[in-house]
Design an enzyme around this catalytic site. Structure first.
Site, short mmCIF file in Angstrom:
data_model
loop_
_atom_site.label_atom_id
_atom_site.label_comp_id
_atom_site.label_asym_id
_atom_site.label_seq_id
_atom_site.Cartn_x
_atom_site.Cartn_y
_atom_site.Cartn_z
N LYS A 1 0.58 -1.17 0.02
CA LYS A 1 -0.05 -0.11 -0.06
C LYS A 1 0.99 1.06 0.05
O LYS A 1 0.49 2.11 -0.78
CB LYS A 1 -1.04 -0.12 1.19
CG LYS A 1 -1.96 -0.93 0.94
CD LYS A 1 -2.82 -1.29 2.37
CE LYS A 1 -3.76 -2.42 2.00
NZ LYS A 1 -4.73 -2.77 3.34
N GLN B 1 -4.53 -1.44 9.62
CA GLN B 1 -4.53 -2.84 9.09
C GLN B 1 -5.05 -4.01 9.81
O GLN B 1 -4.57 -3.90 11.02
CB GLN B 1 -2.96 -3.07 8.63
CG GLN B 1 -3.01 -4.47 7.67
CD GLN B 1 -3.53 -4.53 6.23
OE1 GLN B 1 -3.40 -3.30 5.66
NE2 GLN B 1 -4.23 -5.52 6.15
N ASP C 1 -11.15 3.05 4.03
CA ASP C 1 -11.61 1.49 3.81
C ASP C 1 -13.06 1.34 3.90
O ASP C 1 -13.57 0.57 3.42
CB ASP C 1 -11.24 0.74 5.01
CG ASP C 1 -9.71 -0.04 4.63
OD1 ASP C 1 -9.55 -0.35 3.75
OD2 ASP C 1 -9.08 -0.32 5.88
#
Ligand code: NAP
Length: 278
Positions: free
Chosen positions: A52, A96, A119
Site C-alpha cells: 500500500k 490494517q 476503507d
C-alpha cells in the site's frame, strides 16, 4: 476458454488516472496523505502495508506509517487515531486488520473519522453504501465493479451470486451489484444446496477463503467468475477460491489469482484517499 479479467491491466489504467488527479491537487496547493497503522508482527499484514505504501508513492500520495508493537493497548491505539483524525496532513486513515486479539476491531473502526475512513468500514459509510449514495466505496467490491466496467460486462438484470457474507467483501459486494441493477443472492456456510444456487449465476463472486472451493460443476456455462480468495495451497503458493484450471474452461470471463482482484483493492484505496481531498 474464458477471457481473463486482468486486475493488473485495469489497475494500471486507474492508477494513471489517479496520479493525474493527485498532480492536479498538488498544482492547486493540496497534498494528499494516507496514514497506515499496523499493530504487531503479522507477516501477511506487513506485506499488505508495504504494498500500500509503495502504491501511494507511485501516484504521489504521501504515506505515513505508524508501526505499533503487539502489546499496544486499545486505549493507545484509539489515542493515535484521535490524533490522526485532527491531523490536517492526513486525509485517509487505514488501520490494517486483523488486529491483535485484545483489541476490539469494531471499536477502532468506529473511532476513525468517517471523512477519513478510506476503507469504508465505519458504520456511517456502511449506511451510505446501503442507501446507494456514497463518497467512499469498500475497496475490494469497488475494485471488482471497476473491472466489470472495464471489460464491458453489464450487471443489469443479471443473476449475481455472491458466496460469502463478510462485512468487508460479501455484503458490500452484494449492495454494489444491486445498485447496478443485478438480481443478487448472497450464499454462506448455512446455505442449502449451494451448487444449485451457484449454477444459476450469470456473475459468480467467490469470497470464501478456501482454496479450490468453486469447481467447474458449480459454474454455469458462460458465467463471469470473480475470485476474491487469497489463500495458500499445500505448496505455500498464493491461490484463490476458484479451481482456476477447470473453471476457465466453463466461464466466459474469469479473474486470476494473483493478478485479479488483489491489485484492484489497493488501487481503490488510492482512489478513496484522493476522493477524501477532492
Ligand atoms: P470471511 O470473513 O472469513 O468470510 C468468509 C465467508 O465465506 C463467510 O461468510 C462464510 O459463511 C462463507 N463460507 C465459508 N465456508 C463456506 C461454505 N462451505 N459454503 C458457503 N460459504 C462459506 O472472509 P472475507 O474477509 O470475506 O474474505 C474472503 C476471502 O477473500 C479470503 O480468502 C480473503 O483473504 C480474501 N480477500 C481478498 C481481498 C483481495 O484484495 N483480493 C480482500 C479481502 C479479502 P458464514 O458467514 O456462514 O461463516
Amino acid at each position: 476458454m474464458a477471457e481473463i479479467i486482468s486486475g493488473k491491466v485495469v489497475s494500471a489504467a486507474k492508477r494513471e488516472e489517479i496520479k493525474n488527479r493527485v498532480k492536479q491537487l498538488n498544482a492547486n496547493g493540496k497534498q494528499v496523505g494516507l496514514a497506515v497503522i499496523i499493530v504487531g508482527n503479522n507477516s501477511a499484514s506487513r506485506v499488505y502495508v508495504n504494498n500500500k505504501k509503495k502504491a501511494c508513492e507511485e501516484v504521489g500520495i504521501n504515506s505515513y506509517e505508524y508501526a505499533l508493537p503487539e502489546e499496544t493497548t486499545q486505549e493507545e491505539l484509539l489515542s493515535l487515531i484521535a490524533q490522526l483524525n485532527k491531523d490536517e496532513k492526513v486525509n485517509g486513515i487505514l488501520c490494517q486488520l486483523p488486529l491483535p486479539g485484545h483489541i476490539d476491531e469494531q471499536a477502532v473502526i468506529n473511532n476513525i473519522d468517517p471523512s477519513k475512513d478510506v476503507d469504508a468500514f465505519h458504520p456511517f459509510n456502511v449506511g451510505h453504501i446501503m442507501i446507494g449514495d456514497y463518497t467512499f466505496l469498500p475497496c475490494t467490491p469497488a475494485g471488482i465493479m471497476e473491472m466489470l466496467k472495464f471489460y464491458n460486462i453489464s450487471v443489469k438484470g443479471k443473476k449475481c451470486v455472491v458466496i460469502g457474507r463478510s462485512n468487508i467483501v460479501g455484503k458490500p459486494m452484494a449492495m454494489l451489484l444491486l445498485k447496478e441493477n443485478g438480481t443478487v443472492e448472497i450464499c454462506h456456510s448455512r446455505t442449502e444446496n449451494l451448487k444449485t444456487e451457484t449454477l444459476s449465476a450469470d456473475i459468480l463472486v467467490a469470497a470464501v477463503g478456501k482454496a479450490d472451493f468453486v469447481t467447474a460443476d458449480m459454474v454455469k456455462e458462460g458465467a463471469v467468475v470473480i475470485d476474491v480468495g487469497m489463500n495458500r495451497n499445500a505448496d505455500g503458493k498464493l491461490c484463490g477460491d476458484v479451481c482456476y484450471a477447470e473453471v476457465e474452461k466453463v466461464a466466459s470471463f474469469i479473474t486470476p489469482v494473483p493478478g485479479g482482484v488483489g491489485p484492484m483493492t489497493i488501487t481503490m484505496l488510492l482512489e478513496n484517499t484522493v476522493r477524501a481531498v477532492e
